[in-house]
Design a protein around this motif. Structure first.
Motif, PDB file in Angstrom:
ATOM      1  N   LEU A   1      51.622  15.763 -11.832  1.00 30.19           N
ATOM      2  CA  LEU A   1      52.245  16.519 -10.749  1.00 30.19           C
ATOM      3  C   LEU A   1      51.743  16.034  -9.396  1.00 30.19           C
ATOM      4  CD1 LEU A   1      54.144  18.974 -10.275  1.00 30.19           C
ATOM      5  CD2 LEU A   1      52.069  20.332 -10.089  1.00 30.19           C
ATOM      6  N   ALA A   2      50.430  15.874  -9.264  1.00 31.14           N
ATOM      7  CA  ALA A   2      49.866  15.387  -7.999  1.00 31.14           C
ATOM      8  C   ALA A   2      50.343  13.972  -7.709  1.00 31.14           C
ATOM      9  CB  ALA A   2      48.342  15.434  -8.054  1.00 31.14           C
ATOM     10  N   GLY A   3      50.387  13.126  -8.745  1.00 28.94           N
ATOM     11  CA  GLY A   3      50.878  11.758  -8.554  1.00 28.94           C
ATOM     12  C   GLY A   3      52.342  11.709  -8.196  1.00 28.94           C
TER      13      GLY A   3
ATOM     14  N   ARG B   1      56.335  11.167  -1.709  1.00 30.37           N
ATOM     15  CA  ARG B   1      56.124  11.085  -0.256  1.00 30.37           C
ATOM     16  C   ARG B   1      56.016   9.643   0.234  1.00 30.37           C
ATOM     17  NH1 ARG B   1      51.914  15.962   1.216  1.00 30.37           N
ATOM     18  NH2 ARG B   1      53.334  17.656   0.651  1.00 30.37           N
ATOM     19  N   SER B   2      55.832   8.717  -0.689  1.00 33.00           N
ATOM     20  CA  SER B   2      55.760   7.311  -0.275  1.00 33.00           C
ATOM     21  C   SER B   2      57.169   6.780  -0.030  1.00 33.00           C
ATOM     22  CB  SER B   2      55.049   6.479  -1.334  1.00 33.00           C
ATOM     23  OG  SER B   2      55.862   6.393  -2.489  1.00 33.00           O
ATOM     24  N   ALA B   3      57.235   5.579   0.458  1.00 33.90           N
ATOM     25  CA  ALA B   3      58.532   4.983   0.787  1.00 33.90           C
ATOM     26  C   ALA B   3      59.042   4.089  -0.350  1.00 33.90           C
ATOM     27  CB  ALA B   3      58.403   4.180   2.071  1.00 33.90           C
ATOM     28  N   LEU B   4      58.600   4.343  -1.574  1.00 38.44           N
ATOM     29  CA  LEU B   4      59.022   3.509  -2.701  1.00 38.44           C
ATOM     30  C   LEU B   4      60.451   3.843  -3.110  1.00 38.44           C
ATOM     31  CD1 LEU B   4      55.808   3.738  -4.899  1.00 38.44           C
ATOM     32  CD2 LEU B   4      56.435   1.962  -3.280  1.00 38.44           C
ATOM     33  N   THR B   5      61.214   2.784  -3.433  1.00 35.82           N
ATOM     34  CA  THR B   5      62.590   2.973  -3.878  1.00 35.82           C
ATOM     35  C   THR B   5      62.885   2.008  -5.015  1.00 35.82           C
ATOM     36  OG1 THR B   5      63.415   1.378  -2.259  1.00 35.82           O
ATOM     37  CG2 THR B   5      63.434   3.709  -1.619  1.00 35.82           C
ATOM     38  N   GLY B   6      63.917   2.293  -5.757  1.00 34.81           N
ATOM     39  CA  GLY B   6      64.409   1.384  -6.792  1.00 34.81           C
ATOM     40  C   GLY B   6      63.433   1.171  -7.930  1.00 34.81           C
ATOM     41  N   LEU B   7      63.331  -0.092  -8.348  1.00 28.40           N
ATOM     42  CA  LEU B   7      62.491  -0.452  -9.484  1.00 28.40           C
ATOM     43  C   LEU B   7      61.005  -0.236  -9.202  1.00 28.40           C
ATOM     44  CD1 LEU B   7      64.215  -3.646 -10.898  1.00 28.40           C
ATOM     45  CD2 LEU B   7      64.119  -1.376 -11.910  1.00 28.40           C
ATOM     46  N   VAL B   8      60.613  -0.370  -7.965  1.00 27.86           N
ATOM     47  CA  VAL B   8      59.205  -0.140  -7.618  1.00 27.86           C
ATOM     48  C   VAL B   8      58.854   1.336  -7.847  1.00 27.86           C
ATOM     49  CG1 VAL B   8      57.509  -0.242  -5.768  1.00 27.86           C
ATOM     50  CG2 VAL B   8      59.248  -2.024  -5.954  1.00 27.86           C
ATOM     51  N   HIS B   9      59.771   2.230  -7.516  1.00 26.02           N
ATOM     52  CA  HIS B   9      59.557   3.656  -7.742  1.00 26.02           C
ATOM     53  C   HIS B   9      59.481   3.951  -9.240  1.00 26.02           C
ATOM     54  CE1 HIS B   9      60.388   7.989  -7.855  1.00 26.02           C
ATOM     55  NE2 HIS B   9      59.883   8.013  -6.633  1.00 26.02           N
ATOM     56  N   VAL B  10      60.357   3.344 -10.020  1.00 28.55           N
ATOM     57  CA  VAL B  10      60.346   3.529 -11.477  1.00 28.55           C
ATOM     58  C   VAL B  10      59.051   2.986 -12.072  1.00 28.55           C
ATOM     59  CG1 VAL B  10      61.494   2.866 -13.626  1.00 28.55           C
ATOM     60  CG2 VAL B  10      62.856   3.539 -11.648  1.00 28.55           C
ATOM     61  N   ALA B  11      58.618   1.813 -11.617  1.00 25.56           N
ATOM     62  CA  ALA B  11      57.365   1.227 -12.115  1.00 25.56           C
ATOM     63  C   ALA B  11      56.175   2.112 -11.758  1.00 25.56           C
ATOM     64  CB  ALA B  11      57.178  -0.174 -11.543  1.00 25.56           C
TER      65      ALA B  11
END
Length: 160
Positions: A72-74, A80-90
């Motif tokens: 949950l914390a992660g 809140r980070s700016a990750l999108t796409g495959l980087v967010h999934v990874a």
């Protein structure tokens, strides 16, 4: 509140969020007398993964709670980070494995702390041994007599 619900229903946390009501329901049954804490001990061996010494239900409960909190914390941090796409999934997949690892580590620390306390308690000598103390002398459980200063040792070595 919306961010909390979104994180709890997101990918890595939803696995632990689904297990959390099951754990809470089990402990409610235990509190009401409908189940025993060691109900699953015959079915699983937690000692194989370094988590032995407590009932399996306690191990699973600690792992679910620690994994849920970590994921949950992660999830909030990743959201809140700016990750999108495959980087967010990874990052979500890595968070799942990290949550499992942290949950195992927290549970193992808790189990080992309890085992260490129980081991210390078992090694600690009982005060007075097998003797019943009186004002001037003590009498062994088997009946031999010892003076208050202990000049005559007891020959009885049997436990109470």
């Amino acid at each position: 509140m919306g961010e909390f619900l979104y994180a709890a229903a997101g990918f890595p946390a939803i696995l632990f969020s689904a297990a959390l009501p099951v754990v809470l329901g089990f402990w409610l049954l235990v509190a009401l007398g409908g189940a025993a804490v060691d109900s699953f001990d015959a079915d699983a061996n937690a000692g194989a993964v370094g988590l032995g010494g407590v009932p399996v239900a306690v191990v699973v409960s600690l792992m679910v709670v620690a994994g849920w909190f970590t994921s949950l914390a992660g999830s909030v941090l990743i959201g809140r980070s700016a990750l999108t796409g495959l980087v967010h999934v990874a990052a979500d997949v890595a968070l799942l494995f990290l949550s499992l690892l942290i949950a195992w580590w927290v549970t193992r620390r808790a189990v080992r702390a309890r085992a260490t306390r129980a081991h210390r308690r078992a090694r600690r000598p009982k005060r007075g041994g097998p003797h019943v103390a009186g004002p001037l002398f003590s009498r062994c459980v088997s009946g031999c007599r010892r003076t208050a200063r202990g000049s005559r040792p007891c020959r009885d070595r049997s436990p109470r």
